[in-house]
Write a protein that holds these residues in place. Structure first.
Motif, PDB file in Angstrom:
ATOM      1  N   ALA A  93      -2.203   5.504  -6.028  1.00 50.66           N
ATOM      2  CA  ALA A  93      -3.335   5.582  -5.107  1.00 50.66           C
ATOM      3  C   ALA A  93      -3.554   7.041  -4.711  1.00 50.66           C
ATOM      4  CB  ALA A  93      -3.078   4.730  -3.867  1.00 50.66           C
ATOM      5  N   THR A  94      -4.796   7.377  -4.442  1.00 50.09           N
ATOM      6  CA  THR A  94      -5.157   8.732  -4.038  1.00 50.09           C
ATOM      7  C   THR A  94      -5.798   8.686  -2.659  1.00 50.09           C
ATOM      8  OG1 THR A  94      -5.540   9.392  -6.319  1.00 50.09           O
ATOM      9  CG2 THR A  94      -6.562  10.737  -4.643  1.00 50.09           C
ATOM     10  N   VAL A  95      -5.391   9.614  -1.817  1.00 47.30           N
ATOM     11  CA  VAL A  95      -5.977   9.759  -0.490  1.00 47.30           C
ATOM     12  C   VAL A  95      -7.015  10.874  -0.578  1.00 47.30           C
ATOM     13  CG1 VAL A  95      -5.492  10.383   1.911  1.00 47.30           C
ATOM     14  CG2 VAL A  95      -3.830   9.037   0.618  1.00 47.30           C
ATOM     15  N   LEU A 121       1.035   4.313  -2.828  1.00 44.48           N
ATOM     16  CA  LEU A 121       0.910   5.733  -2.514  1.00 44.48           C
ATOM     17  C   LEU A 121       2.129   6.503  -3.010  1.00 44.48           C
ATOM     18  CD1 LEU A 121      -0.544   5.502   1.095  1.00 44.48           C
ATOM     19  CD2 LEU A 121      -1.705   6.452  -0.906  1.00 44.48           C
ATOM     20  N   ASP A 122       3.315   5.968  -2.752  1.00 44.07           N
ATOM     21  CA  ASP A 122       4.553   6.643  -3.162  1.00 44.07           C
ATOM     22  C   ASP A 122       4.649   6.800  -4.672  1.00 44.07           C
ATOM     23  OD1 ASP A 122       5.271   6.862  -0.525  1.00 44.07           O
ATOM     24  OD2 ASP A 122       6.686   5.180  -0.573  1.00 44.07           O
ATOM     25  N   ARG A 141      -5.232  13.825  -2.501  1.00 44.97           N
ATOM     26  CA  ARG A 141      -3.760  13.832  -2.524  1.00 44.97           C
ATOM     27  C   ARG A 141      -3.304  12.576  -3.240  1.00 44.97           C
ATOM     28  NH1 ARG A 141      -1.777  13.833   3.117  1.00 44.97           N
ATOM     29  NH2 ARG A 141      -2.438  16.007   3.007  1.00 44.97           N
ATOM     30  N   THR A 142      -2.532  12.765  -4.289  1.00 44.39           N
ATOM     31  CA  THR A 142      -1.978  11.622  -5.003  1.00 44.39           C
ATOM     32  C   THR A 142      -0.604  11.334  -4.435  1.00 44.39           C
ATOM     33  OG1 THR A 142      -3.182  12.206  -6.993  1.00 44.39           O
ATOM     34  CG2 THR A 142      -1.335  10.705  -7.267  1.00 44.39           C
ATOM     35  N   GLY A 143      -0.396  10.096  -4.021  1.00 41.55           N
ATOM     36  CA  GLY A 143       0.872   9.736  -3.396  1.00 41.55           C
ATOM     37  C   GLY A 143       0.915  10.195  -1.957  1.00 41.55           C
ATOM     38  N   SER A 144       1.976   9.847  -1.269  1.00 47.10           N
ATOM     39  CA  SER A 144       2.054  10.153   0.172  1.00 47.10           C
ATOM     40  C   SER A 144       3.213  11.057   0.519  1.00 47.10           C
ATOM     41  CB  SER A 144       2.179   8.859   0.966  1.00 47.10           C
ATOM     42  OG  SER A 144       3.421   8.239   0.683  1.00 47.10           O
ATOM     43  N   LEU A 204       0.830  -1.194   0.000  1.00 47.14           N
ATOM     44  CA  LEU A 204       0.000   0.000   0.000  1.00 47.14           C
ATOM     45  C   LEU A 204       0.874   1.256   0.000  1.00 47.14           C
ATOM     46  CD1 LEU A 204      -2.832   1.173   0.033  1.00 47.14           C
ATOM     47  CD2 LEU A 204      -2.805   1.012   2.521  1.00 47.14           C
ATOM     48  N   GLN A 205       1.930   1.272   0.810  1.00 45.96           N
ATOM     49  CA  GLN A 205       2.846   2.423   0.837  1.00 45.96           C
ATOM     50  C   GLN A 205       3.500   2.617  -0.521  1.00 45.96           C
ATOM     51  OE1 GLN A 205       3.260   4.581   3.585  1.00 45.96           O
ATOM     52  NE2 GLN A 205       4.110   5.797   1.926  1.00 45.96           N
TER      53      GLN A 205
END
Length: 137
Positions: free
Chosen positions: A28-30, A23-24, A114-117, A19-20
């Motif tokens: 994935a989008t938050v 995101l990186d 937010r795209t990515g972390s 999952l990380q």
């Protein structure tokens, strides 16, 4: 506080490292929301660098103090405004989104994406009032 593991279970078949990595990489989008009472929020918006939406490009200060958006601790540079009080911002430029925010009744709820972390480092500039372009929306 609630139990995050119970409240936010991992999707089936994914572990935390996978999952990380998603995101990186930007796969994935938050999505999250914030609610404010204040008229001045303390942020600068601009058309997103990727051409899709409107994003926060800086935080502003007024009388030497950071604004409510920055103080929330949730919003980061590069976050995109997805909805203003439930109304989609899709297809709108930054001036139209900013006018929506300014004209919206308080409390104001903003939905963010937010795209990515890995958000950008924060920058802060002095506040200046928004002035719509003559003949603009």
């Amino acid at each position: 506080y609630a139990d995050d593991a119970a409240d936010f279970p991992l999707p089936a078949g994914l572990d935390v490292a996978q999952l990380q990595a998603m995101l990186d990489s930007g796969q994935a989008t938050v999505a999250f929301k914030t609610t404010f009472e204040e008229a001045r929020l303390g942020m600068m918006l601009q058309d997103a660098a990727d051409g899709d939406g409107v994003e926060v490009t800086a935080f502003t200060e007024f009388e030497g103090r950071p604004g409510p958006v920055e103080l929330s601790g949730k919003v980061k540079l590069g976050d995109k405004v997805a909805r203003v009080n439930g109304q989609s911002t899709r297809g709108l430029d930054f001036a139209a989104v900013l006018e929506m925010i300014i004209d919206a009744p308080r409390p104001l709820t903003l939905h963010w994406e937010r795209t990515g972390s890995r958000p950008q480092d924060a920058s802060r500039v002095a506040h200046s009032d928004f002035k719509p372009i003559a003949g603009g929306p």
